[in-house]
Design an enzyme around this catalytic site. Structure first.
Site, short mmCIF file in Angstrom:
data_model
loop_
_atom_site.label_atom_id
_atom_site.label_comp_id
_atom_site.label_asym_id
_atom_site.label_seq_id
_atom_site.Cartn_x
_atom_site.Cartn_y
_atom_site.Cartn_z
N MET A 77 24.00 9.77 2.26
CA MET A 77 23.82 11.07 2.88
C MET A 77 24.10 11.01 4.38
O MET A 77 24.71 11.90 4.95
CB MET A 77 22.40 11.59 2.61
N PHE B 272 -11.38 -7.04 14.26
CA PHE B 272 -10.31 -7.52 13.38
C PHE B 272 -10.00 -6.48 12.31
O PHE B 272 -10.91 -5.97 11.66
CB PHE B 272 -10.72 -8.85 12.73
N GLN B 273 -8.75 -6.18 12.13
CA GLN B 273 -8.27 -5.19 11.16
C GLN B 273 -8.93 -3.83 11.32
O GLN B 273 -9.22 -3.13 10.35
CB GLN B 273 -8.44 -5.71 9.72
N GLU C 130 0.82 -1.21 0.00
CA GLU C 130 0.00 0.00 0.00
C GLU C 130 0.86 1.27 0.00
O GLU C 130 0.45 2.29 -0.54
CB GLU C 130 -0.95 0.01 1.20
N LYS D 213 -17.70 -1.09 6.05
CA LYS D 213 -18.17 -2.15 5.17
C LYS D 213 -19.69 -2.14 5.01
O LYS D 213 -20.22 -2.41 3.92
CB LYS D 213 -17.71 -3.51 5.71
#
Lengths: 214, 598
Positions: free
Chosen positions: B499, B135-136, B73, B185
């Protein structure tokens, strides 16, 4: 007010161009003041959260917050009290204005305004101290809202300083509990045009320009 | 388009804004249709449990836009950023709840600091489970609140279409930025009449247009009065599509132009008035011009600390004229003597007729003298025959592309070299992570930019990366390969976090704490091949041209070119963090001078 409170860069710049170090509009720019800011915003939890989150995310002080619905149920009004110099507060108001949920942001500090806070204070009393407590309550135009054999709950409203003074007077009598609502404020006139937060940037040179024209 | 079975005419009803006979659709279908109505042409996404309904609706509806399945993602959000920056359109991301949403956080923060318009749609657990540690479940709007321009949690399917409209409007207008829309959802499953609103209907949101005329007059007077004016141009100029107006103004009044990292491309660097970029790794003559100017006109720039160094010592002689669309940027870091709040293009066009041609020859001669005093750092060819000067690779890429490419860089030394040695001449031709400095940005952003090239502009997309940053999102290589994107990826491999190594060398007495990547670096050629790309390697200076030519011969998949570069090479000039802009390290030997001074 003094030179030391301006940043070195600002002082150098002003000297260089012969600008007064303290033009009228910038008077006290770097001094810390208490500011009362009224915000109207969408009446949702998320909107309030966004405002308070802004203060922590940007590292601004937040002394009190009072919020409630207005005559229009979808609009809430928030009164914020913050401490900072004018530059920081101008930054705060612009950041608040930038939020998508806010409709109007007004710094009321320099406007003719009324401000009120409500304080509930629970204090112990005995037969000896009772008359004095009630005396003080009367001086502050308070009310007794509850009494038990040992304690009473007093209600006082007024500007911030009055509440502070009242709490100070009650300390000697053994305060059990204090609950303060936070400041709410409103300007006195029908219409109030707040000074442009960018006024310090804009007004000074144009004022000079006007003078030279005349 | 939805099939008849998706619409139930019997249940058509009057929608919120009064339209009759609006089809009643499920939330997931409304979402897909709303994106079509919004004119989205590409979505970068990754499915999961909380967006499975939307993915199912996409499969049934077969919408007009394409979906790119990314492999992480974070890569998706950077790809959307690269797409947005290269095309000027809003990038779109679709991910699931919980880990899907939190994986986008880095990209959202990156887009927030660099004002990149993206809309990130995240799935969410059903509304009745929110707050139950389901969940999630993550509080996505809470997590992203301080790194988005705005975010939404859609609690009612009737608000879904208008929220999509508002999200794109907010992301695109004003100072652009990321917007997150959290979609529970059950909202995706509920039904509502679908009408895509014409107007976003956001009462509290205003977008500045033109500046106040009085201020424009004052600004014109300040320009007229200045003897040593300087234009300081940032990414806001490009966001406002203002490079043409800017160039016209600079040429009319003979004002030299310096650009920030995001301003590169706003003004042709081949022009006599172009000074190149300023700040921490800006050129000596540019920073000297800043320190001696008597007027600095900032256009869509925000006085970042990497530009100003010590703010109190910055531009001590200059009045500041600040053009910006975001009022909260005015006098935030540097006090502005005059503020022009508005769209950069509108403001510059207002200003243009009021500014008279100026004679700034003395000032330009002075800048040229500084340039002669200390020309841009001249790198040396490494002694070691199997090492290549990294700057020469960037120069070779310029020779190959002649500026007709979108240059995407990751973060680190190579990013600075791209800015110093590549001559940008086209708007939206430079994509990089500036504000957040996100390693791992380069490859996915280049992929997004390359997708963007399919929808309008036709330029090569070149990604320059380091060995450290490239590995951070290397998984997206296979996505670029699957879509046949002809990306040219140059990995400047010094086997170090270059760097950080430079700072350790300059300021931490050569204690190279955990910056040696040699033991953990993959074989980049094999890595490329494993991801169905072409892998090439150059190990000596005379192979550089060949490798680049070979890479440009491939047009059906990405090419990874690895260049072995010396770890000792540093980026110069350099203004140490927090120092004044004229207090620069211009060459290697300055390091010993510092050591002596203690």
């Amino acid at each position: 007010m003094s030179e030391e409170t301006l940043t070195r860069q600002q002082i150098r710049r002003k000297r260089k161009f012969g600008e007064p170090l303290l033009p009228e509009e910038e008077d006290g720019t770097e001094q810390e003041h208490r500011h009362i800011i009224a915000v109207t915003l969408e009446n949702t939890i998320g909107a309030l959260n966004r405002v308070t989150n802004l203060f922590s995310a940007r590292g601004f002080n937040l002394e009190s917050v009072a919020v409630g619905e207005t005559d229009e149920p979808s609009v809430a009004r928030l009164t914020l009290v913050t401490v900072g110099n004018d530059r920081i507060v101008a930054q705060i108001t612009r950041q608040l204005d930038n939020l998508v949920n806010t409709y109007d942001v007004t710094d009321l500090t320099d406007a003719e305004h009324v401000e009120r806070e409500l304080c509930l204070l629970k204090v112990q009393y005995s037969s000896e101290t009772r008359p004095e407590i009630l005396d003080i309550k009367d001086i502050f135009r308070g009310r007794v809202v509850n009494v038990t054999p040992e304690t009473m709950v007093l209600e006082v409203t007024g500007p911030n300083k009055k509440i502070n003074a009242f709490i100070g007077m009650m300390e000697a009598h053994g305060i059990e509990e204090v609950a303060r609502s936070g400041q709410v404020a409103m300007h006195r006139n029908l219409e109030y045009e707040p000074p442009n937060p960018l006024a310090s940037t804009d007004a000074a040179p144009s004022a000079n320009g006007a003078a030279s024209d005349a | 388009m939805p099939t008849d079975s998706l619409q139930s005419p019997s249940r058509s009803s009057t929608s919120q804004n009064g339209a009759v006979n609006a089809p009643t659709l499920k939330g997931s279908e409304i979402f897909v249709r709303a994106l079509e109505e919004e004119g989205v042409d590409r979505v970068f996404g990754h499915p999961g449990g909380a967006v499975i309904k939307i993915y199912d609706a996409m499969e049934r509806i077969q919408p007009s836009y394409d979906h790119v399945l990314v492999r992480h993602e974070q890569g998706g959000t950077h790809a959307a950023e690269g797409y947005a920056k290269a095309t000027g359109r809003v990038g779109t991301v679709l991910v699931t709840s919980g880990p899907g949403a939190t994986n986008t956080v880095t990209g959202i923060a990156d887009a927030y600091l660099d004002s990149v318009p993206i809309v990130v749609f995240t799935g969410q657990v059903p509304t009745h489970l929110i707050g139950n540690d389901s969940f999630q479940e993550t509080d996505t709007t809470g997590v992203t609140r301080s790194i988005t321009k705005h975010n939404f949690l859609v609690r009612d399917v009737n608000e879904l279409a208008s929220t999509v409209k508002q999200a794109y409007h907010i992301a695109r207008t004003g100072r652009p930025g990321p917007v997150v829309v959290d979609l529970p959802k059950d909202v995706q499953m509920d039904e509502a009449p679908f009408v895509y609103p014409e107007e976003p209907g956001l009462d509290g949101y205003t977008v500045p247009g033109a500046a106040a005329p009085k201020q424009v007059d004052r600004a014109a007077k300040m320009i007229e009065d200045a003897d040593k004016p300087l234009l300081y141009v940032g990414g806001g100029t490009i966001n406002a599509d203002a490079p043409e107006a800017l160039t016209a103004l600079a040429r009319k009044a003979n004002i030299p132009v310096t650009t920030t990292l995001h301003g590169l491309g706003a003004f042709p660097e081949t022009d006599d008035l172009a000074l190149g970029w300023l700040g921490m790794h800006g050129f000596y003559h540019t920073n000297m011009a800043v320190q001696n100017a008597d007027l600095i006109m900032a256009v869509g720039a925000r006085f970042d600390d990497r530009v100003t160094g010590d703010v109190d010592e910055w531009a001590p002689n200059a009045k500041i004229l600040h053009v910006d669309i975001d009022p909260s940027c005015i006098s935030k870091n540097v006090y502005a003597d005059c503020a022009l709040i508005g769209d950069a293009q509108d403001v510059l066009r207002q200003l243009l007729p009021k500014v008279e041609p100026k004679d700034t020859d003395d000032w330009l001669a002075q800048i040229d003298a500084w340039r002669a005093d200390c020309p841009p750092y001249e790198y040396e060819t490494p002694d070691d025959a199997d090492q290549i000067a990294p700057e020469s690779v960037v120069e070779a890429l310029y020779d190959k592309t002649q500026g007709e490419a979108v240059m995407v860089s990751d973060v680190g030394q190579h990013q600075m070299w791209v800015c110093q040695y590549y001559k940008f001449g086209k708007t939206r031709s430079h994509v990089s992570s500036g504000g957040l400095g996100t390693m791992g940005f380069g490859l996915p952003a280049a992929m997004g930019a390359a997708f963007g090239m399919r929808e309008g502009r036709d330029l090569d997309v070149v990604c320059v990366s380091g060995d450290g940053g490239f590995v951070m999102n290397a998984q997206e290589l296979s996505v670029a390969a699957a879509h046949g994107l002809p990306l040219k990826i140059a990995v400047l491999n010094n086997n170090y976090l270059g760097m950080v190594r430079q700072w350790q060398s300059l300021f931490h007495e050569d204690r190279f704490s955990h910056t040696d990547l040699k033991p953990t670096n993959p074989d980049f050629v094999t890595l490329a091949e494993a991801h169905h790309c072409v892998g090439l390697r150059a190990t000596s200076p005379d192979e550089v041209g060949d490798v680049i030519d070979q890479a440009w011969d491939v047009d059906d998949r990405p090419v990874v070119m690895e260049f072995q570069v010396p770890k000792e090479e540093m980026v110069f000039p350099m203004v140490p963090a927090g120092a004044a802009s004229d207090d620069m390290l211009t060459e290697m030997f300055d390091k010993e001078a510092i050591a002596k001074e203690g």
